[in-house]
Scaffold this motif. Structure first.
Motif, PDB file in Angstrom:
ATOM      1  N   LEU A   3       4.129  26.338  41.894  1.00  0.00           N
ATOM      2  CA  LEU A   3       4.902  25.129  42.181  1.00  0.00           C
ATOM      3  C   LEU A   3       5.167  24.383  40.888  1.00  0.00           C
ATOM      4  CD1 LEU A   3       3.086  23.797  45.363  1.00  0.00           C
ATOM      5  CD2 LEU A   3       5.258  25.039  45.245  1.00  0.00           C
ATOM      6  N   LEU A   4       6.386  23.917  40.698  1.00  0.00           N
ATOM      7  CA  LEU A   4       6.741  23.122  39.536  1.00  0.00           C
ATOM      8  C   LEU A   4       6.511  21.662  39.864  1.00  0.00           C
ATOM      9  CD1 LEU A   4       7.965  22.983  36.698  1.00  0.00           C
ATOM     10  CD2 LEU A   4      10.229  22.813  37.764  1.00  0.00           C
ATOM     11  N   LEU A   5       5.558  21.024  39.197  1.00  0.00           N
ATOM     12  CA  LEU A   5       5.213  19.632  39.474  1.00  0.00           C
ATOM     13  C   LEU A   5       5.935  18.708  38.519  1.00  0.00           C
ATOM     14  CD1 LEU A   5       1.374  19.983  40.075  1.00  0.00           C
ATOM     15  CD2 LEU A   5       3.208  19.944  41.772  1.00  0.00           C
ATOM     16  N   LEU A   6       6.509  17.647  39.043  1.00  0.00           N
ATOM     17  CA  LEU A   6       7.184  16.641  38.223  1.00  0.00           C
ATOM     18  C   LEU A   6       6.160  15.659  37.686  1.00  0.00           C
ATOM     19  CD1 LEU A   6       9.843  15.300  37.253  1.00  0.00           C
ATOM     20  CD2 LEU A   6       9.820  13.974  39.370  1.00  0.00           C
ATOM     21  N   TYR A 249       8.254   4.236  43.092  1.00  0.00           N
ATOM     22  CA  TYR A 249       9.679   4.523  42.888  1.00  0.00           C
ATOM     23  C   TYR A 249      10.083   4.232  41.439  1.00  0.00           C
ATOM     24  CZ  TYR A 249      14.742   4.467  43.469  1.00  0.00           C
ATOM     25  OH  TYR A 249      16.099   4.726  43.341  1.00  0.00           O
ATOM     26  N   LEU A 250       9.626   3.106  40.894  1.00  0.00           N
ATOM     27  CA  LEU A 250       9.966   2.768  39.510  1.00  0.00           C
ATOM     28  C   LEU A 250       9.430   3.811  38.546  1.00  0.00           C
ATOM     29  CD1 LEU A 250       9.355  -1.110  39.465  1.00  0.00           C
ATOM     30  CD2 LEU A 250      11.508   0.120  39.769  1.00  0.00           C
ATOM     31  N   GLU A 251       8.225   4.307  38.787  1.00  0.00           N
ATOM     32  CA  GLU A 251       7.663   5.329  37.911  1.00  0.00           C
ATOM     33  C   GLU A 251       8.426   6.647  38.031  1.00  0.00           C
ATOM     34  OE1 GLU A 251       3.106   3.831  37.220  1.00  0.00           O
ATOM     35  OE2 GLU A 251       3.457   5.213  38.890  1.00  0.00           O
ATOM     36  N   THR A 252       8.979   6.901  39.199  1.00  0.00           N
ATOM     37  CA  THR A 252       9.845   8.075  39.351  1.00  0.00           C
ATOM     38  C   THR A 252      11.079   7.962  38.461  1.00  0.00           C
ATOM     39  OG1 THR A 252       9.119   8.420  41.635  1.00  0.00           O
ATOM     40  CG2 THR A 252      11.211   9.413  41.001  1.00  0.00           C
ATOM     41  N   LEU A 253      11.628   6.738  38.348  1.00  0.00           N
ATOM     42  CA  LEU A 253      12.811   6.532  37.505  1.00  0.00           C
ATOM     43  C   LEU A 253      12.499   6.807  36.037  1.00  0.00           C
ATOM     44  CD1 LEU A 253      14.398   3.293  39.040  1.00  0.00           C
ATOM     45  CD2 LEU A 253      14.884   5.699  39.559  1.00  0.00           C
ATOM     46  N   LEU A 254      11.269   6.551  35.609  1.00  0.00           N
ATOM     47  CA  LEU A 254      10.884   6.832  34.231  1.00  0.00           C
ATOM     48  C   LEU A 254      10.903   8.328  33.940  1.00  0.00           C
ATOM     49  CD1 LEU A 254       7.844   4.443  33.572  1.00  0.00           C
ATOM     50  CD2 LEU A 254      10.225   4.134  32.858  1.00  0.00           C
TER      51      LEU A 254
END
Length: 259
Positions: A3-6, A249-254
């Protein structure tokens, strides 16, 4: 199957615009305050909502006054501009104290979540210090304290110049790669991007220009920050499954590749 983890980066600081971002200050606050100042100073201007909507493309209240006066064939002296600024400021403070200015959806909730998580929170605005402090005093019981404020008085050039954000980054010691700006306008978005910051754009209902022309530069564009019972709509960028902007969500944008 592997699995490729983001990898999600940790958020260290959020820089908030004020007018139209934290609160709906423009139509019920600044606009009528300007009209009262114009009347007191016998200036032949009346800014209705349609006209003021167009003038909002110009960052900074006195710059708007100067531009509008020249468009009407008038040249105002610096003394006249100073009088407009001073009278308008008094009327704006009165309107804030009277409760005409309200937080936008999701702002209170997100401010508290970020504060509890230890994320630094600063204000970066084109408004003057007096106007900002009046608003903060009025809403101080609803929200956590900010770590600092950079207002128009603190820099030589306001938005869309990046000066305010650069000063906030310096004073806060925050890493731009681990920080985000929250803005509502095209000028604010340009200022944040020029300072090396990703930006979440929540356009004011009247700022169609920012929505139309600035989506590609923003990390995401949402109707507002969202609250329980008032979910937001994503206009551009990563989906917001909870219907509300959160720390996650904000950390996802980073982690989204910069544009």
């Amino acid at each position: 199957m592997a699995l490729l983890l983001l990898k999600v980066n940790r958020l260290s600081a959020v820089f908030w615009d004020v007018d139209g971002t934290l609160a709906d200050t423009e139509m019920g606050g600044h606009r009528p305050a300007f009209n009262m100042a114009f009347k007191e100073l016998d200036l032949p201007f009346v800014w209705d909502e349609e006209l003021y909507n167009k003038l909002l493309a110009i960052p900074g209240g006195i710059r708007r006054v100067k531009f509008h006066a020249e468009a009407c064939g008038m040249t105002l002296s610096q003394d006249q501009l100073d009088q407009v600024r001073d009278r308008k400021r008094l009327h704006y403070l009165e309107r804030v104290h009277e409760g005409h200015v309200h937080l936008r959806p999701g702002v209170k909730r997100l401010l508290h979540e970020l504060s509890h998580a230890g994320v630094k929170q600063w204000i970066v605005t084109s408004s003057g210090t007096a106007s900002v402090m009046a608003l903060l005093k009025q809403i101080q019981k609803q929200i956590p304290s900010f770590d600092g404020v950079v207002a128009s008085d603190d820099v030589a050039s306001g938005k869309p110049a990046p000066d305010g954000y650069l000063l906030a980054l310096k004073r806060s010691g925050a890493n731009s790669a681990a920080s985000l700006a929250v803005e509502d306008s095209a000028a604010g978005l340009s200022a944040a991007r020029a300072a090396g910051l990703r930006c979440l754009l929540t356009p004011s209902p009247w700022d169609a220009e920012a929505l139309r022309n600035s989506c590609d530069e923003a990390a995401a564009v949402l109707e507002h920050l969202g609250d329980p019972g008032q979910p937001t709509t994503v206009l551009s960028g990563a989906s917001c499954q909870e219907g509300a902007v959160t720390l996650k969500y904000l950390e996802t944008l980073l982690s989204v590749p910069d544009r």
